[in-house]
Design a protein around this motif. Structure first.
Motif, PDB file in Angstrom:
ATOM      1  N   GLY A  14       0.809  -1.252  -0.269  1.00 34.37           N
ATOM      2  CA  GLY A  14      -0.143   0.045   0.139  1.00 34.37           C
ATOM      3  C   GLY A  14       0.770   0.960   0.008  1.00 34.37           C
ATOM      4  N   LEU A  15       2.169   0.993  -0.430  1.00 35.70           N
ATOM      5  CA  LEU A  15       2.689   2.510   0.003  1.00 35.70           C
ATOM      6  C   LEU A  15       2.197   3.552  -1.940  1.00 35.70           C
ATOM      7  CD1 LEU A  15       6.742   1.090   0.347  1.00 35.70           C
ATOM      8  CD2 LEU A  15       4.502   1.848   1.978  1.00 35.70           C
ATOM      9  N   ASN A  16       2.519   4.478  -2.102  1.00 34.77           N
ATOM     10  CA  ASN A  16       2.403   5.993  -2.835  1.00 34.77           C
ATOM     11  C   ASN A  16       3.714   5.680  -3.532  1.00 34.77           C
ATOM     12  OD1 ASN A  16       2.929   7.530  -4.408  1.00 34.77           O
ATOM     13  ND2 ASN A  16       1.569   9.622  -3.091  1.00 34.77           N
ATOM     14  N   LEU A  17       4.043   4.625  -5.287  1.00 36.90           N
ATOM     15  CA  LEU A  17       5.100   4.327  -5.448  1.00 36.90           C
ATOM     16  C   LEU A  17       5.668   5.590  -5.969  1.00 36.90           C
ATOM     17  CD1 LEU A  17       3.488   1.194  -7.456  1.00 36.90           C
ATOM     18  CD2 LEU A  17       4.696   1.117  -4.949  1.00 36.90           C
ATOM     19  N   GLU A  18       4.559   6.113  -6.085  1.00 36.27           N
ATOM     20  CA  GLU A  18       5.348   7.467  -7.227  1.00 36.27           C
ATOM     21  C   GLU A  18       6.495   8.509  -5.912  1.00 36.27           C
ATOM     22  OE1 GLU A  18       3.992  11.680  -9.267  1.00 36.27           O
ATOM     23  OE2 GLU A  18       2.676   9.217  -9.703  1.00 36.27           O
ATOM     24  N   VAL A  19       5.770   8.618  -5.066  1.00 28.38           N
ATOM     25  CA  VAL A  19       6.616   9.201  -3.687  1.00 28.38           C
ATOM     26  C   VAL A  19       6.939   8.538  -3.537  1.00 28.38           C
ATOM     27  CG1 VAL A  19       6.416  11.060  -1.762  1.00 28.38           C
ATOM     28  CG2 VAL A  19       3.933  10.952  -3.585  1.00 28.38           C
ATOM     29  N   HIS A  20       7.604   7.756  -2.946  1.00 30.44           N
ATOM     30  CA  HIS A  20       8.367   6.917  -2.736  1.00 30.44           C
ATOM     31  C   HIS A  20       9.504   6.378  -3.368  1.00 30.44           C
ATOM     32  CE1 HIS A  20      10.452   2.084  -1.480  1.00 30.44           C
ATOM     33  NE2 HIS A  20       9.788   2.809  -0.212  1.00 30.44           N
ATOM     34  N   ASP A  21       9.043   6.209  -4.654  1.00 30.23           N
ATOM     35  CA  ASP A  21      10.461   6.019  -5.590  1.00 30.23           C
ATOM     36  C   ASP A  21      11.463   7.521  -5.678  1.00 30.23           C
ATOM     37  OD1 ASP A  21      10.061   4.241  -7.064  1.00 30.23           O
ATOM     38  OD2 ASP A  21       8.724   4.645  -8.737  1.00 30.23           O
ATOM     39  N   GLN A  22      10.941   9.062  -5.212  1.00 32.73           N
ATOM     40  CA  GLN A  22      11.669  10.088  -5.163  1.00 32.73           C
ATOM     41  C   GLN A  22      12.015   9.948  -4.195  1.00 32.73           C
ATOM     42  OE1 GLN A  22       8.420  13.086  -5.616  1.00 32.73           O
ATOM     43  NE2 GLN A  22       7.417  12.788  -6.936  1.00 32.73           N
ATOM     44  N   LEU A  23      11.612   9.190  -2.834  1.00 30.45           N
ATOM     45  CA  LEU A  23      12.109   9.103  -1.476  1.00 30.45           C
ATOM     46  C   LEU A  23      12.973   8.687  -1.735  1.00 30.45           C
ATOM     47  CD1 LEU A  23      12.183   9.365   1.438  1.00 30.45           C
ATOM     48  CD2 LEU A  23      11.237   7.344   1.369  1.00 30.45           C
ATOM     49  N   LEU A  24      13.440   6.899  -2.133  1.00 32.47           N
ATOM     50  CA  LEU A  24      14.788   6.116  -2.483  1.00 32.47           C
ATOM     51  C   LEU A  24      15.268   7.457  -3.320  1.00 32.47           C
ATOM     52  CD1 LEU A  24      12.891   3.136  -2.988  1.00 32.47           C
ATOM     53  CD2 LEU A  24      13.769   4.233  -0.796  1.00 32.47           C
ATOM     54  N   THR A  25      15.552   8.048  -4.407  1.00 31.60           N
ATOM     55  CA  THR A  25      16.547   8.475  -4.912  1.00 31.60           C
ATOM     56  C   THR A  25      17.100   9.231  -4.006  1.00 31.60           C
ATOM     57  OG1 THR A  25      14.715   8.094  -7.335  1.00 31.60           O
ATOM     58  CG2 THR A  25      16.201  10.237  -7.213  1.00 31.60           C
ATOM     59  N   VAL A  26      16.349  10.661  -3.539  1.00 29.36           N
ATOM     60  CA  VAL A  26      16.634  11.236  -2.503  1.00 29.36           C
ATOM     61  C   VAL A  26      17.514  10.442  -2.029  1.00 29.36           C
ATOM     62  CG1 VAL A  26      16.511  13.701  -1.201  1.00 29.36           C
ATOM     63  CG2 VAL A  26      14.563  12.881  -3.175  1.00 29.36           C
ATOM     64  N   LEU A  27      17.760   9.866  -1.072  1.00 34.42           N
ATOM     65  CA  LEU A  27      17.859   9.390  -0.076  1.00 34.42           C
ATOM     66  C   LEU A  27      19.720   8.426  -0.653  1.00 34.42           C
ATOM     67  CD1 LEU A  27      15.637   7.338   2.183  1.00 34.42           C
ATOM     68  CD2 LEU A  27      16.822   9.521   2.684  1.00 34.42           C
ATOM     69  N   GLY A  28      18.960   8.055  -1.302  1.00 29.99           N
ATOM     70  CA  GLY A  28      20.491   7.653  -2.332  1.00 29.99           C
ATOM     71  C   GLY A  28      21.668   8.460  -2.384  1.00 29.99           C
ATOM     72  N   ASN A  29      20.525   9.836  -2.920  1.00 27.01           N
ATOM     73  CA  ASN A  29      22.290  10.177  -4.196  1.00 27.01           C
ATOM     74  C   ASN A  29      22.660  11.218  -2.302  1.00 27.01           C
ATOM     75  OD1 ASN A  29      21.491  10.770  -6.033  1.00 27.01           O
ATOM     76  ND2 ASN A  29      19.489  12.144  -6.468  1.00 27.01           N
ATOM     77  N   ALA A  30      21.848  11.415  -1.630  1.00 24.89           N
ATOM     78  CA  ALA A  30      22.474  11.744  -0.260  1.00 24.89           C
ATOM     79  C   ALA A  30      23.485  10.231   0.707  1.00 24.89           C
ATOM     80  CB  ALA A  30      21.381  11.961   1.087  1.00 24.89           C
ATOM     81  N   TYR A  31      23.161   9.995   0.116  1.00 23.60           N
ATOM     82  CA  TYR A  31      23.772   8.339   1.041  1.00 23.60           C
ATOM     83  C   TYR A  31      25.444   8.711  -0.012  1.00 23.60           C
ATOM     84  CZ  TYR A  31      25.426   4.454   3.415  1.00 23.60           C
ATOM     85  OH  TYR A  31      26.427   3.868   4.384  1.00 23.60           O
ATOM     86  N   LYS A  32      24.929   9.073  -1.503  1.00 23.80           N
ATOM     87  CA  LYS A  32      25.910   9.139  -1.862  1.00 23.80           C
ATOM     88  C   LYS A  32      27.425  10.322  -1.990  1.00 23.80           C
ATOM     89  CE  LYS A  32      25.861   8.981  -6.703  1.00 23.80           C
ATOM     90  NZ  LYS A  32      25.022   8.675  -7.621  1.00 23.80           N
ATOM     91  N   ASP A  33      26.581  12.088  -1.841  1.00 26.01           N
ATOM     92  CA  ASP A  33      27.308  12.627  -1.265  1.00 26.01           C
ATOM     93  C   ASP A  33      27.989  12.618   0.721  1.00 26.01           C
ATOM     94  OD1 ASP A  33      26.367  13.358  -3.501  1.00 26.01           O
ATOM     95  OD2 ASP A  33      25.043  14.321  -2.770  1.00 26.01           O
ATOM     96  N   ILE A  34      27.184  12.131   1.037  1.00 25.16           N
ATOM     97  CA  ILE A  34      27.721  12.318   2.343  1.00 25.16           C
ATOM     98  C   ILE A  34      28.786  10.880   3.182  1.00 25.16           C
ATOM     99  CG2 ILE A  34      26.306  12.117   4.734  1.00 25.16           C
ATOM    100  CD1 ILE A  34      24.047  14.008   4.012  1.00 25.16           C
ATOM    101  N   TYR A  35      28.435   9.647   2.840  1.00 22.11           N
ATOM    102  CA  TYR A  35      28.828   8.355   3.133  1.00 22.11           C
ATOM    103  C   TYR A  35      29.854   7.585   1.801  1.00 22.11           C
ATOM    104  CZ  TYR A  35      26.614   7.696   7.263  1.00 22.11           C
ATOM    105  OH  TYR A  35      25.785   8.137   8.428  1.00 22.11           O
ATOM    106  N   MET A  36      29.833   7.800   1.378  1.00 25.28           N
ATOM    107  CA  MET A  36      30.600   7.266   0.292  1.00 25.28           C
ATOM    108  C   MET A  36      31.654   8.657  -0.431  1.00 25.28           C
ATOM    109  SD  MET A  36      28.814   4.570   0.108  1.00 25.28           S
ATOM    110  CE  MET A  36      29.919   3.917  -0.922  1.00 25.28           C
ATOM    111  N   SER A  37      31.570   9.622  -0.036  1.00 22.93           N
ATOM    112  CA  SER A  37      32.377  10.220   0.013  1.00 22.93           C
ATOM    113  C   SER A  37      33.718  10.123   0.668  1.00 22.93           C
ATOM    114  CB  SER A  37      31.985  11.935  -0.511  1.00 22.93           C
ATOM    115  OG  SER A  37      31.476  12.228   1.065  1.00 22.93           O
ATOM    116  N   GLN A  38      33.480   9.792   2.007  1.00 26.24           N
ATOM    117  CA  GLN A  38      34.308   9.867   3.131  1.00 26.24           C
ATOM    118  C   GLN A  38      35.403   8.895   2.461  1.00 26.24           C
ATOM    119  OE1 GLN A  38      32.465   9.231   6.921  1.00 26.24           O
ATOM    120  NE2 GLN A  38      31.107   8.259   5.620  1.00 26.24           N
ATOM    121  N   GLU A  39      36.948   8.987   3.507  1.00 27.16           N
ATOM    122  CA  GLU A  39      37.871   8.663   2.897  1.00 27.16           C
ATOM    123  C   GLU A  39      38.228   7.416   3.497  1.00 27.16           C
ATOM    124  OE1 GLU A  39      41.304  11.934   1.960  1.00 27.16           O
ATOM    125  OE2 GLU A  39      39.423  12.193   0.641  1.00 27.16           O
TER     126      GLU A  39
END
Ligand code: BJ8
Length: 426
Positions: A14-39
């Protein structure tokens, strides 16, 4: 490897697929910027990267699988819910989504605007159809900690069955009696929900699983005392966040493996920080996934977070349930006593908390404390005064911050934190 398409499962939930997709995209990008940029991240963090990437996918699939076998999933918002009782009957205890701003518009239709971001977030996630964990849960368990939460649970109950545990406000013998009674009542609720009896035998096992997870997290915490730091505060926070979602046995093993690697780093003097990096303790309200804002600002401003005095941190892991109990009654007593030690700001008086912060400052060789309160969180915002006074009396630099999950104040916060770090160094 191509990612599996979980959309049919999300639709069924029963998730709202469209908004959920947006959420995952935003989270994925934030994770990449914040976490994967660490050395120089420890290799063991790859497991955590994987878990976070599958937090709404594989993990939910696992929950659905366990449900098919007749096991129950129970969603919670507070470390006061005794997960030992859930584990005893083969249940799974998961924290529900509460760390992002998405869904706030929906939340504000039923809650006042000046409600703390964590409460608005969980309400928003539910009302906007974005949290697969709450959808997969057979029951939500709330608690009477702060006023905002306990009143919000009344509303949440209209959308999802929410069982509320009464948490005492003080820590007298009378309060202990009340809390013990609540634990017994919760035990009965779990038994009724699952159709399984909680016995001394299975509760012993539940206690062991929860304690082993805490022991692994305590090990990680102790390793953060090393100079140079062997893991960033952001990575350590992520471990503490994922502790609330992952399968406890698998998680415990992965964290112990990570700790083996960190021990090796300590021995070889390998660190993620340079000499003289200010060591910061973050203290206050919990930081649920994906609330990485404050540690991210701190660590991109040249400091390292060495501990979180928080429920997503050592406040929820420092105490174990005594494992000596043999009878069910003795085990219930041990669980009662363990949870009564949690020094949440919802208690009054709460002298243990400032005293404990001082201990952490000493143990972790902390140079400065950043007190973090979620905006409109009365318990932590008010208690910040006592924490600040206690620290100032000992000459320990402290900065009080109040913020929500939005990004609008990032620039202003960065300026304040950088100025604080300058002072800490000087
Ligand atoms: S034991 S800290 S997890 S209540 S931030 S909702 S207090 S207004 S989350 Fe907490 Fe349990 Fe305590 Fe820990 Fe209210 Fe404050 Fe919001 Fe909060």
């Amino acid at each position: 490897m191509e990612k599996k398409d979980y959309r049919p499962m999300w639709k069924e939930l029963g998730l709202n697929l469209e908004v959920h997709d947006q959420l995952l995209t935003v989270l994925g990008n934030a994770y990449k910027d914040i976490y994967m940029s660490q050395e120089n991240r420890p290799k063991g963090m790859q497991y955590l990267d994987f878990v976070i990437s599958e937090a709404h996918g594989l993990r939910i699939e696992e929950l659905m699988e366990t449900k098919k076998k007749g096991n129950k999933v129970i969603g919670t918002f507070c470390v006061y819910v005794p997960e030992e009782l859930i584990l005893a009957v083969g249940g799974t205890c998961v924290s529900l989504c509460a760390g992002a701003e998405i869904g706030i518009d929906e939340a504000e239709k039923v809650l006042p605007r000046n409600t703390c971001a964590l409460i608005k977030s969980f309400m928003g996630f539910k009302l906007a159809g974005l949290c697969p964990y709450i959808q997969a849960s057979d029951l939500v368990v709330g608690e009477t900690t702060c006023d905002g939460k306990k009143k919000a649970y009344e509303i949440l109950n209209d959308y999802k069955e929410t069982y509320v545990m009464e948490i005492p406000q003080m820590k007298t013998e009378r309060d202990r009696t009340l809390w013990r009674g609540e634990i017994i009542q919760f035990k009965e609720k779990v038994e009724q929900l699952t159709g399984r009896k909680i016995t001394a035998e299975n509760l012993k096992e539940g206690i062991k699983i929860a304690n082993d997870k805490r022991r692994a997290l305590q090990r990680l915490s102790a390793l953060r005392k090393a100079i140079p730091s062997v893991i960033s505060g952001l990575d350590a926070l992520l471990v503490n966040q994922i502790a609330f979602y992952d399968d406890p046995l698998r998680f415990t093993k992965a964290i112990n493996d990570l700790c083996d690697e960190l021990e090796e780093r300590v021995q070889k003097g390998i660190g993620v920080t340079k000499n003289g990096t200010p060591r910061i303790l973050v203290s206050g309200s919990p930081m649920a996934v994906p609330n990485w804002k404050i540690p991210w600002i701190i660590e991109t401003s040249g400091a390292v977070v060495v501990a979180e005095e928080s429920c997503v941190g050592e406040r929820s892991t420092r105490d174990l349930v005594d494992e000596k109990g043999k009878t069910l009654d003795e085990m219930i007593d041990a669980i009662t006593d363990r949870y009564m030690k949690i020094d949440c700001a919802c208690f009054t008086p709460n002298e243990e908390r400032p005293a404990h912060i001082l201990d952490l400052v000493e143990d972790f060789k902390v140079n400065g404390v950043i007190h973090y309160s979620i905006q409109f969180c009365t318990p932590y915002t008010v208690e910040a005064y006592k924490v600040e006074k206690t620290l100032q009396q000992k000459g320990i630099p402290v900065l009080k911050i109040e913020t929500d999950y939005g990004m609008e104040d990032i620039g202003q916060l960065k300026t304040r934190i950088e100025a604080f770090l300058e002072m800490v160094k000087g």
